[in-house]
Design a protein around this motif. Structure first.
Motif, short mmCIF file in Angstrom:
data_model
loop_
_atom_site.label_atom_id
_atom_site.label_comp_id
_atom_site.label_asym_id
_atom_site.label_seq_id
_atom_site.Cartn_x
_atom_site.Cartn_y
_atom_site.Cartn_z
N PHE A 304 40.94 11.10 -20.52
CA PHE A 304 41.44 10.53 -19.27
C PHE A 304 40.32 9.91 -18.44
CE2 PHE A 304 45.04 13.59 -19.94
CZ PHE A 304 46.03 12.62 -20.06
N TYR A 305 39.09 10.43 -18.55
CA TYR A 305 37.97 9.80 -17.84
C TYR A 305 37.74 8.38 -18.35
CZ TYR A 305 35.86 13.02 -14.50
OH TYR A 305 35.61 13.77 -13.39
N LEU A 306 37.91 8.17 -19.64
CA LEU A 306 37.76 6.82 -20.18
C LEU A 306 38.84 5.89 -19.62
CD1 LEU A 306 36.99 7.63 -23.93
CD2 LEU A 306 35.38 7.23 -22.06
N VAL A 307 40.05 6.44 -19.47
CA VAL A 307 41.14 5.64 -18.90
C VAL A 307 40.85 5.31 -17.44
CG1 VAL A 307 43.60 5.64 -18.34
CG2 VAL A 307 42.81 6.64 -20.50
N PHE A 308 40.41 6.29 -16.66
CA PHE A 308 40.11 6.05 -15.25
C PHE A 308 38.94 5.09 -15.10
CE2 PHE A 308 43.11 9.22 -14.54
CZ PHE A 308 43.27 9.50 -13.20
N GLY A 309 37.99 5.14 -16.04
CA GLY A 309 36.87 4.22 -15.97
C GLY A 309 37.29 2.77 -16.04
N ALA A 310 38.41 2.50 -16.72
CA ALA A 310 38.91 1.13 -16.81
C ALA A 310 39.31 0.58 -15.44
CB ALA A 310 40.10 1.08 -17.77
N LEU A 311 39.51 1.46 -14.45
CA LEU A 311 39.89 1.03 -13.10
C LEU A 311 38.69 0.87 -12.18
CD1 LEU A 311 42.90 3.50 -12.58
CD2 LEU A 311 43.01 1.11 -13.31
N SER A 312 37.48 1.06 -12.71
CA SER A 312 36.29 1.09 -11.87
C SER A 312 36.07 -0.22 -11.11
CB SER A 312 35.06 1.42 -12.71
OG SER A 312 34.89 0.48 -13.76
N ALA A 313 36.23 -1.35 -11.77
CA ALA A 313 35.99 -2.63 -11.10
C ALA A 313 36.97 -2.83 -9.95
CB ALA A 313 36.12 -3.77 -12.10
#
Length: 395
Positions: A304-313
């Motif tokens: 899930f951290y990888l998924v949330f990272g996609a929202l970083s920008a």
């Protein structure tokens, strides 16, 4: 007719939900602290977005590697106290390239703490009141932001304060996350009111940052970042998992998080470490009835951290386009409990009380001498005070 879920499949679903909650609490409750710290040391919007992305990736991959390899619910997180320490630095003292060089050195020190047993023993000998006093001192300026922001952005500041207080009253575990979401909501409202939707970035990108090394940055950033990460995250993280009956592989954990911190620094990340606060979410009963299978909750948290990272920008774009001080105020609310615990830890031992107070005040005042920031001098002031005053009185 009702269909019963097979026991193992039901446990896997429960582990996945626990992993999602672990990620949501860890990410949502503290991303504003990370952004405040990166912006304070000179990161651009693109570099801050890259830093948040690489931290999410490193946290996710490290969590999956350690939990899958050792079958222990080892949760990794970014160093929230370390980011708060960065946010307390004086602006403009270091360029982001120098800060990145200091991040690399801090990551190397974490690796050494896993390879060199004497360094680990030295870390455990750092007086708890001094370490907690340094953390409390660097947190105080940031924790004042929610209240000073009322004068400049009254409606958003009061709004997130109200959400935070209501959250504490109704759902205490998620009060910080709710206040962060409220800050995002106010930011989106501001963007819609000013018609600046075109400024938002959606696709995350990594940006290489060439490190520059200076002894001032190493003393001001590397050493305090290393100390606060070890004392406030890694060592308590081992204790939290130990309370649930799990043994953390110290050397492997320090090697993975140290290499992850050092490599992530080249893309703007500051540090990752063993989770302390959220560790219990993936190790307790809510992660499944079978303790030997709770590692699956930690592993799913990494995904899930990888998924949330996609929202970083998108997150960084909203933060940068929001009213000035809004996300700093949200970050301050996220750190109030940490500040309270740090102050209690600093003042709990009467033998160290004066030196701990000196540490708190020097760190809060952000004293800068010879280009070296206040966190380093706070450690020096606290130790000197103890050896000059308290140690002689005790004798």
């Amino acid at each position: 007719m009702t269909h019963r879920i097979p026991p193992d499949r039901g446990g896997l679903f429960q582990s996945a939900i626990a992993g999602l909650i672990t990620t949501m609490v860890g990410f949502v409750a503290s991303f504003a602290v990370v952004l405040s710290g990166l912006f304070q040391v000179g990161a651009s919007v693109e570099q801050a977005a890259s830093g948040l992305l690489i931290l999410s990736v490193c946290v996710g991959l490290s969590t999956m590697v350690l939990s899958l390899r050792y079958r222990v619910p080892i949760s990794i997180a970014w160093s929230t106290p370390g980011a708060a320490m960065l946010a307390a630095l004086a602006p403009g003292v270091f360029g982001f390239n120098q800060a990145v060089g200091a991040f690399v050195v801090s990551g190397a020190l974490i690796v050494l703490s896993g390879l060199v047993p004497s360094l680990h023993r030295l870390l455990t000998r750092i007086p708890v009141p001094i370490a907690q006093g340094m953390l409390a001192g660097v947190l105080i300026p940031l924790c004042l932001k929610p209240f000073t922001a009322v004068a400049t952005i009254p409606m958003p500041a009061l709004g997130i304060l109200l959400v935070f207080l209501l959250g504490l009253r109704i759902v205490p575990k998620f009060a910080v996350a709710l206040s962060m979401l409220a800050a995002v909501g106010f930011g989106l409202w501001h963007i819609g009111r000013t018609a600046t939707w075109d400024s938002l970035e959606v696709l995350p990108q990594l940006h290489w940052v060439s490190p520059e090394f200076s002894w001032q940055a190493i003393a001001s950033i590397s050493i305090p970042l290393f100390v606060v990460t070890m004392a406030s995250q890694n060592i308590p993280g081992v204790a939290v998992l130990g309370s649930f009956g799990y043994t953390v592989p110290w050397r492997a954990s320090m090697l993975v998080t140290g290499v992850g911190s050092a490599s992530g620094a080249f893309f703007g990340g500051h540090a990752i470490n063993l989770a302390a606060i959220t560790a219990a979410l993936a190790a307790g009963e809510q992660a499944g009835p079978e303790p030997r299978l709770r590692w699956r909750a930690a592993a799913s948290s990494g995904v899930f951290y990888l998924v949330f990272g996609a929202l970083s920008a998108l997150i960084v774009s909203v933060a940068s386009a929001s009213p000035e001080g809004l996300f700093q105020a949200a970050a301050g609310l996220a750190l109030l409990a940490t500040l309270a615990n740090a102050l209690l830890g600093a003042m709990s031992d009467s033998i160290w009380r004066l030196s701990a107070l000196a540490t708190v005040l020097v760190a809060a005042g952000n004293l800068t001498l010879f280009g070296i920031g206040g966190a380093f001098w706070a450690l020096v002031a606290g130790l000197l005070t103890h050896f000059i005053v308290e140690r002689s009185v005790r004798r």
